[in-house]
Design a protein around this motif. Sequence first.
Motif, PDB file in Angstrom:
ATOM      1  N   THR A 106      42.508  35.459  51.347  1.00 47.67           N
ATOM      2  CA  THR A 106      40.807  35.733  52.551  1.00 47.67           C
ATOM      3  C   THR A 106      40.186  35.891  50.989  1.00 47.67           C
ATOM      4  OG1 THR A 106      42.578  36.292  53.715  1.00 47.67           O
ATOM      5  CG2 THR A 106      40.685  36.928  54.357  1.00 47.67           C
ATOM      6  N   GLY A 107      40.223  36.761  50.130  1.00 50.39           N
ATOM      7  CA  GLY A 107      39.369  37.154  49.351  1.00 50.39           C
ATOM      8  C   GLY A 107      38.370  36.167  48.731  1.00 50.39           C
ATOM      9  N   LEU A 108      39.283  34.865  48.090  1.00 53.31           N
ATOM     10  CA  LEU A 108      38.646  33.863  47.718  1.00 53.31           C
ATOM     11  C   LEU A 108      37.977  33.011  48.582  1.00 53.31           C
ATOM     12  CD1 LEU A 108      38.705  32.034  45.051  1.00 53.31           C
ATOM     13  CD2 LEU A 108      40.929  30.407  46.661  1.00 53.31           C
ATOM     14  N   ALA A 194      46.477  31.012  32.186  1.00 55.45           N
ATOM     15  CA  ALA A 194      46.493  30.323  30.824  1.00 55.45           C
ATOM     16  C   ALA A 194      44.883  30.840  30.334  1.00 55.45           C
ATOM     17  CB  ALA A 194      46.330  28.343  30.962  1.00 55.45           C
ATOM     18  N   SER A 195      44.581  30.477  31.215  1.00 54.57           N
ATOM     19  CA  SER A 195      42.655  31.328  31.160  1.00 54.57           C
ATOM     20  C   SER A 195      43.074  32.758  30.686  1.00 54.57           C
ATOM     21  CB  SER A 195      42.236  32.050  32.156  1.00 54.57           C
ATOM     22  OG  SER A 195      40.955  30.989  32.458  1.00 54.57           O
ATOM     23  N   ALA A 218      40.904  34.159  37.861  1.00 52.59           N
ATOM     24  CA  ALA A 218      40.901  34.959  36.834  1.00 52.59           C
ATOM     25  C   ALA A 218      39.332  35.209  36.445  1.00 52.59           C
ATOM     26  CB  ALA A 218      41.664  34.880  35.300  1.00 52.59           C
ATOM     27  N   TYR A 219      39.462  36.701  35.771  1.00 50.18           N
ATOM     28  CA  TYR A 219      37.250  36.882  35.183  1.00 50.18           C
ATOM     29  C   TYR A 219      37.775  37.414  33.729  1.00 50.18           C
ATOM     30  CZ  TYR A 219      39.217  41.477  37.055  1.00 50.18           C
ATOM     31  OH  TYR A 219      39.842  42.808  37.475  1.00 50.18           O
ATOM     32  N   GLY A 220      36.505  38.182  33.958  1.00 54.08           N
ATOM     33  CA  GLY A 220      36.397  39.075  31.943  1.00 54.08           C
ATOM     34  C   GLY A 220      35.672  39.446  32.231  1.00 54.08           C
ATOM     35  N   ASN A 221      34.907  39.946  31.173  1.00 56.09           N
ATOM     36  CA  ASN A 221      33.758  40.526  30.700  1.00 56.09           C
ATOM     37  C   ASN A 221      32.978  39.115  29.870  1.00 56.09           C
ATOM     38  OD1 ASN A 221      33.767  43.369  31.076  1.00 56.09           O
ATOM     39  ND2 ASN A 221      34.477  43.566  28.828  1.00 56.09           N
ATOM     40  N   GLU A 222      33.756  38.138  29.646  1.00 55.37           N
ATOM     41  CA  GLU A 222      32.861  36.883  28.918  1.00 55.37           C
ATOM     42  C   GLU A 222      33.376  35.849  30.176  1.00 55.37           C
ATOM     43  OE1 GLU A 222      30.325  36.441  26.807  1.00 55.37           O
ATOM     44  OE2 GLU A 222      30.971  39.148  26.142  1.00 55.37           O
ATOM     45  N   LEU A 239      32.962  29.945  38.562  1.00 61.21           N
ATOM     46  CA  LEU A 239      32.508  30.643  38.838  1.00 61.21           C
ATOM     47  C   LEU A 239      33.754  31.699  38.566  1.00 61.21           C
ATOM     48  CD1 LEU A 239      31.545  30.619  42.507  1.00 61.21           C
ATOM     49  CD2 LEU A 239      29.593  31.610  40.620  1.00 61.21           C
ATOM     50  N   ASP A 240      33.511  32.286  37.884  1.00 62.79           N
ATOM     51  CA  ASP A 240      34.800  33.286  37.743  1.00 62.79           C
ATOM     52  C   ASP A 240      35.601  34.393  39.334  1.00 62.79           C
ATOM     53  OD1 ASP A 240      34.560  36.454  37.188  1.00 62.79           O
ATOM     54  OD2 ASP A 240      34.163  36.952  35.145  1.00 62.79           O
ATOM     55  N   GLY A 241      36.417  35.615  39.107  1.00 61.97           N
ATOM     56  CA  GLY A 241      37.350  35.965  39.901  1.00 61.97           C
ATOM     57  C   GLY A 241      36.379  36.958  40.458  1.00 61.97           C
TER      58      GLY A 241
END
Length: 281
Positions: A106-108, A194-195, A218-222, A239-241
Amino acid sequence: MKVDAYAVFGQPITHSKSPRIHQLFAEQTGQTLSYIAQEVSADAFNSAADKFFSQGGKGLNCTVPLKELAWRYADNLTERARLSKAVNTLVLQDDGGILGENTDGTGLVTDLTINHAIKLSGRRILILGAGGATRGILAPMLEHHPEQITIANRTLGKAEIIAAEFAHLGEVISSDYPNLDRQRFDLIINATSASLNGQLPPLADNLLSEQGCCYDLAYGNEPTTFVRWGIAQHARLSLDGLGMLVEQAAEAFALWRGIRPQTSAVIELLNSERGKTLPSA
Ligand code: ATR
């Protein structure tokens, strides 16, 4: 006054943004609660959860590597959690039982359709990976009636099993990577791990339709490796997560507190804290 206690369990957990997000939600909605991050290994999960609830804890989030264990731990499951075989939110119920829900999908979907106005209905969607992350997002995505969802995985058998389990909810197809050739998708979602290692599934060029979008869970600072791939493929949005993280937290908060917080200001704040808003092509 005793404050209602919540927590996120996982390993590793030090960099979790969840305590911050839930604190911001609590301030915004005028709720008084505590929310901490606790390092819990898979081996220690059951006893840590028992202890948390026996000491009066009201709800838990569970992240890697505990989502399947949380699914087994719950006394009752929502239908989408049952299908996911993974639970990220546990809720203490009035009768003392523990309800398991999966708010990731649902968040996605909220992040895609509301925050970024990416339409799912009638679209051709490719999901990369056939692990727990894919299981968690499929049912809410299929509720939006895409034309087709293809699950691609290195190990084809795993994609086949998931496709069969969700086939009653819509058109779900499995594939290995080489056989994606010559197909075009409106949305490509990276649900592989993998990310996290800076790797990319073996993706051909030209898989993305014109104006198509990419989304990395996935998400990150970069920007992640997959987000960069999307930009190189001329994605309309890559976009990232981070948005999904905030939206799944808002769903959990709503389950626990009966009030759904506003997410846009929180997403904006977390985005600004990592230095920049992600680029889109
Ligand atoms: P999760 O619960 O986060 O989904 P998982 O169940 O371990 O984690 O699944 C990880 C997924 O990422 C799998 O689909 C895995 O592919 P395989 O089933 O073929 O192993 C996929 N994956 C991990 N690293 C990958 C890589 N470098 N390239 C492609 N797929 C990868």
